[in-house]
Write a protein that holds these residues in place. Structure first.
Motif, short mmCIF file in Angstrom:
data_model
loop_
_atom_site.label_atom_id
_atom_site.label_comp_id
_atom_site.label_asym_id
_atom_site.label_seq_id
_atom_site.Cartn_x
_atom_site.Cartn_y
_atom_site.Cartn_z
N ASP A 31 4.44 45.67 -6.92
CA ASP A 31 4.58 47.08 -6.58
C ASP A 31 3.48 47.86 -7.30
OD1 ASP A 31 5.27 49.67 -6.19
OD2 ASP A 31 7.36 49.46 -6.85
N ARG A 32 2.51 48.34 -6.51
CA ARG A 32 1.37 49.04 -7.11
C ARG A 32 1.49 50.55 -6.97
NH1 ARG A 32 -2.77 45.19 -4.06
NH2 ARG A 32 -0.98 45.33 -2.68
N LEU B 70 -0.42 53.22 -8.99
CA LEU B 70 -1.77 53.68 -8.63
C LEU B 70 -1.68 54.89 -7.70
CD1 LEU B 70 -3.77 50.35 -8.03
CD2 LEU B 70 -3.51 51.67 -10.13
N ALA C 252 -5.89 50.70 -16.37
CA ALA C 252 -6.25 51.12 -15.02
C ALA C 252 -7.46 52.06 -15.06
CB ALA C 252 -5.07 51.80 -14.33
N TRP D 52 -0.53 39.67 -9.73
CA TRP D 52 -1.04 40.62 -10.74
C TRP D 52 0.08 40.80 -11.76
CZ3 TRP D 52 -5.20 39.83 -8.57
CH2 TRP D 52 -5.86 40.59 -7.62
N PHE E 109 3.05 47.15 -12.78
CA PHE E 109 3.04 46.45 -11.49
C PHE E 109 4.19 45.44 -11.42
CE2 PHE E 109 -1.91 46.42 -10.70
CZ PHE E 109 -1.87 47.80 -10.50
N GLY F 77 -6.07 46.99 -7.25
CA GLY F 77 -5.42 46.72 -8.53
C GLY F 77 -5.96 45.51 -9.27
#
Ligand code: HEM
Ligand code: SF4
Ligand code: FES
Lengths: 239, 256
Positions: free
Chosen positions: B116-117, B120, B174, B102, B107, B163
């Motif tokens: 690394d999300r 969110l 998002a 992604w 991110f 994601g």
């Protein structure tokens, strides 16, 4: 994993501080959602204007007396006409400024681009909104200087809209330019006239299914209406 | 079947990455995409090479941990499925596949295909608490909920936070994730007391994280493994307008 974790200030505290320390209107218009509301409302002003504009333009088929009479009536309203022009100009400026701000955010949100990205849900119109918008912004002043003030029109006759339209569109490349601009408008409206309802949160199941077909029909009717006039002049149907 | 894979290799957040070519051999049609990668990793380990890092947990499409771009499509070619639920029967012998993590400012890549999300999670946390009665569970039917609201809330709550919506979005927005999270509480009675404050804080957190803004491309909806509808983005916008212009709860002076 560790390095990505290090040195993060508490985002929740930062968010709370962010919404608390500023005036609610600053928070609202600073947010992406608030800015989309501005896009949609100013876009809706444009949609209303376009509808009125195409309706008046089609009076050209009723002959010189009708369309020149309509023009005379508009100009006779004096202050009201200037009020409408001020609202339109304000809306266009806000629309462009907000589009610029939003585009900056979006373009900055992916610093490393994908090597490969395939569209699976978007449309050509949605992916070209910024292009169609910028080109329309270039077309609008040209059009005003050509058919409204006459500064760019070699055979301009004040107060004779009918003549100016016919003599203007007899020049084939002017007609081509207008038709091209109206194709851009079609792209912009095909996406925009649907998207603005989403931006404003209108999607009740009672009418949500109608928004796409209505926006599509609106776009087709309006744009064919506009395009028909240079085509009719070039074909000699109106002279 | 045999496949050629071009996989993004990146040692850590700061180092530059690049694509490396791998051959995946004797792949079975019944394998999941991740099992195919497991098999490739075992081969790499035997060859004393660094295995390819990718995220996964449940491997049954319910946790939202897995995810990657396969040939430019988030979660790959199967609609309504995470990459752990994508089986090799969706591919053919000789296929060439490009695997990318992604990509979004919010991110950062941790390693290879792992990102690394946490941004969110930050959005969820910014939403804060809900006022719920603690102690013994209340009688099940004491709070009536219209069937249509319960159904819609359930649709929104299906979001597993993978994601993919952000990854697929040309704007890096998002909005689908945030819209789903805001809607599912806004539709249910326990979500009412903090409804206005929650949407304002969650939208602020979303903007703060560096995501782009929604222009309604609908790429998110097309790749979402839970087929979350963009109508939840409209609902987020409506909730935000409502919180600012209609809801009378004093929104400003409360921390989330
Ligand atoms: C002819 C006059 C115009 C009309 C009627 C119009 C109409 C609209 C509408 C209805 C929207 C949808 C708003 C939303 O999604 O919430 C929109 C979006 C947009 N417009 Fe315009 N617009 C016009 C001119 C322009 C110009 C001159 C620009 C120049 C920069 C522009 C750039 C954009 C952009 C970037 C968006 C957002 C993209 C998106 O929502 O996908 N527009 N427009
Ligand atoms: S909305 Fe869909 S794509 Fe986005 S995080 Fe939730 S499950 Fe994943
Ligand atoms: S590993 Fe849990 S959804 Fe794929």
């Amino acid at each position: 994993m560790k390095e990505a974790v290090a040195d993060r200030e508490s985002p929740v505290a930062a968010t709370a501080a962010n919404t608390r320390s500023r005036h609610w209107l600053v928070v609202f218009f600073g947010s992406t959602v608030g800015k989309k509301v501005v896009m949609a409302l100013t876009g809706a002003v444009g949609v209303g204007f376009i509808l009125l504009h195409v309706s008046l333009n089609l009076l050209v088929y009723a002959g010189p007396a009708t369309i020149n009479g309509a023009d005379k009536f508009l100009k006779s309203t004096g202050g009201w006409l200037w009020l409408a022009r001020a609202i339109l100009l304000g809306a266009v400026v806000l629309h462009i400024v907000t589009a610029y701000q939003l585009s900056r955010m979006s373009l900055g949100s992916r610093p490393v681009k994908y090597q490969q990205w395939e569209p699976v849900g978007s449309t050509f119109a949605s992916r070209t909104m910024r292009w169609s918008g910028v080109l329309l912004a270039l077309f609008i002043p040209l059009h005003v200087l050509h058919l409204a003030t006459g500064a760019l029109h070699p055979h301009f006759v004040p107060e004779n809209v009918y003549r100016n339209v016919v003599s203007g569109f007899r020049v084939w490349y002017i007609s081509v330019l207008y038709i091209f601009a109206m194709c851009l408008l079609a792209l912009h409206l095909y996406h925009g006239a649907w998207s603005m309802f989403q931006s404003l949160g209108f999607n009740h199941p009672r009418y949500a299914g109608w928004i796409r077909p209505v926006a599509t029909t609106f776009t087709i009717v309006v744009v064919l209406g506009f395009i028909s006039i240079p085509v009719a002049v070039l074909l000699g149907a109106i002279s | 079947m045999n496949l050629t894979l071009h996989i993004w290799r990146q040692k850590n957040t700061r180092s530059p990455g690049r694509f490396v070519r791998y051959e995946a051999t004797s792949v079975e049609r019944e394998m999941s995409f991740l099992e195919m990668l497991d098999q490739l990793n075992e081969k790499l380990l035997i060859q004393r090479e660094e295995p390819i890092a990718f995220d996964s947990d449940c491997r049954e499409g319910i946790c939202g941990t897995c995810g990657m771009m396969i040939n430019g499509v988030a979660h790959g070619p199967r609609r309504g499925a995470t990459v752990c639920q994508l089986h090799m029967r969706y591919f053919r012998d000789g296929d060439v596949l490009r695997l990318e993590p992604w990509r979004d400012k919010a991110f950062p890549v941790i390693r290879d295909l792992v990102v690394d999300r946490r941004s969110l999670d930050d959005i969820i946390q910014a939403g804060g608490f809900i006022s719920a009665r603690t102690g013994s569970a209340p009688e099940a039917n004491s709070i009536p909920v219209p069937k249509s609201s319960a159904d819609l809330a359930m649709d929104a709550a299906a979001c597993i936070g993978c994601g993919a919506c952000v990854a697929a979005c040309p704007n890096g927005s998002a909005a689908l994730f945030t819209g789903a999270k805001i809607s599912h509480l806004a539709l249910m009675p326990p979500g009412q007391p903090e409804r206005a404050r929650r949407v304002i804080h969650m939208v602020t957190a979303m903007d703060q994280a560096g995501f782009g803004n929604c222009t309604m491309h609908r790429e998110c909806e097309a790749v979402c493994p839970k087929e979350i509808s963009v109508s939840f983005i409209a609902q987020m916008n409506r909730e935000y307008l409502r919180a600012n212009f209609k809801e009378r709860e004093v929104v400003a002076p409360t921390a989330g």
